[in-house]
Design a protein around this motif. Structure first.
Motif, short mmCIF file in Angstrom:
data_model
loop_
_atom_site.label_atom_id
_atom_site.label_comp_id
_atom_site.label_asym_id
_atom_site.label_seq_id
_atom_site.Cartn_x
_atom_site.Cartn_y
_atom_site.Cartn_z
N ILE A 1 33.33 14.31 30.16
CA ILE A 1 31.94 13.86 30.16
C ILE A 1 31.12 14.85 29.33
CG2 ILE A 1 29.90 13.34 31.57
CD1 ILE A 1 31.91 12.92 33.93
N GLY A 2 30.47 14.32 28.31
CA GLY A 2 29.56 15.13 27.51
C GLY A 2 28.14 14.72 27.84
N THR A 3 27.29 15.71 28.11
CA THR A 3 25.90 15.46 28.48
C THR A 3 24.98 16.35 27.66
OG1 THR A 3 26.64 15.03 30.75
CG2 THR A 3 24.27 15.37 30.42
N VAL A 4 24.00 15.76 27.02
CA VAL A 4 23.03 16.53 26.24
C VAL A 4 22.13 17.32 27.19
CG1 VAL A 4 21.05 16.40 24.67
CG2 VAL A 4 23.07 14.95 24.29
N LEU A 5 22.07 18.62 26.96
CA LEU A 5 21.16 19.48 27.72
C LEU A 5 19.84 19.67 26.99
CD1 LEU A 5 23.67 22.28 28.83
CD2 LEU A 5 22.80 20.36 30.20
N LYS A 6 19.91 19.80 25.67
CA LYS A 6 18.70 20.01 24.85
C LYS A 6 18.97 19.42 23.48
CE LYS A 6 14.91 22.43 23.41
NZ LYS A 6 14.57 21.71 22.22
N ALA A 7 18.18 18.43 23.13
CA ALA A 7 18.27 17.81 21.81
C ALA A 7 17.17 18.38 20.93
CB ALA A 7 18.13 16.30 21.92
N GLY A 8 17.57 19.08 19.88
CA GLY A 8 16.60 19.64 18.94
C GLY A 8 16.59 18.85 17.65
N ARG A 9 15.73 19.24 16.75
CA ARG A 9 15.62 18.56 15.46
C ARG A 9 16.89 18.75 14.64
NH1 ARG A 9 10.64 20.19 13.93
NH2 ARG A 9 11.50 22.13 13.17
#
Length: 141
Positions: free
Chosen positions: A97-105
């Protein structure tokens, strides 16, 4: 192209995932699940899932989780990842399972989890963190 179709299309072009027998099972914004059925080709000498196979599906799950949030004309590459193997991985299959913690530019950070699935239980066998880079104006081939 809608996000889920774009992710599935990209996953189908992944030679390693195909070679391992991995399957994309869930796609949501910022979250992806990949399973890997047990078979001799993905195990090590003791019969456990090989750490390389475990790491590969974790890396792809995180990469595709990030990719779900990227614009259509972009692509994704792993910059780095760290994985801790917590227990020997044995069972009918693994679930990453991959989960985004912080999506930046430019950079996106994901949490990686891999569970060994047995008929009566689910064991966290690996955990990690990953940094990915979004490459704009460069769609996948």
């Amino acid at each position: 192209m809608e996000m889920e179709a774009r992710v599935r299309d990209s996953f189908e072009r992944q030679g390693l995932m195909h070679h391992l027998g991995a399957q994309l099972t869930e796609i949501a914004p910022g979250r992806v699940h990949i399973i890997l059925p047990s078979r001799p080709e993905v195990t090590q000498q003791h019969g456990y899932f090989h750490a390389g196979a475990t790491s590969a599906i974790a890396d792809s799950a995180g990469g595709y989780a990030a990719y779900t949030l990227f614009p259509e004309d972009s692509s994704v590459l792993t910059v780095e990842y760290k994985i801790n193997l917590l227990a020997p991985a044995e069972g009918t299959h693994l679930e990453a399972i991959g989960t985004v913690l912080k999506a930046g530019r430019t950079l996106t950070i994901c949490r990686l989890e891999v569970y060994a699935i047995q008929p009566t239980n689910r064991t966290l066998t690996a955990t990690g963190q990953q940094t990915l880079i979004r490459i704009d104006k460069r769609p996948e081939r």
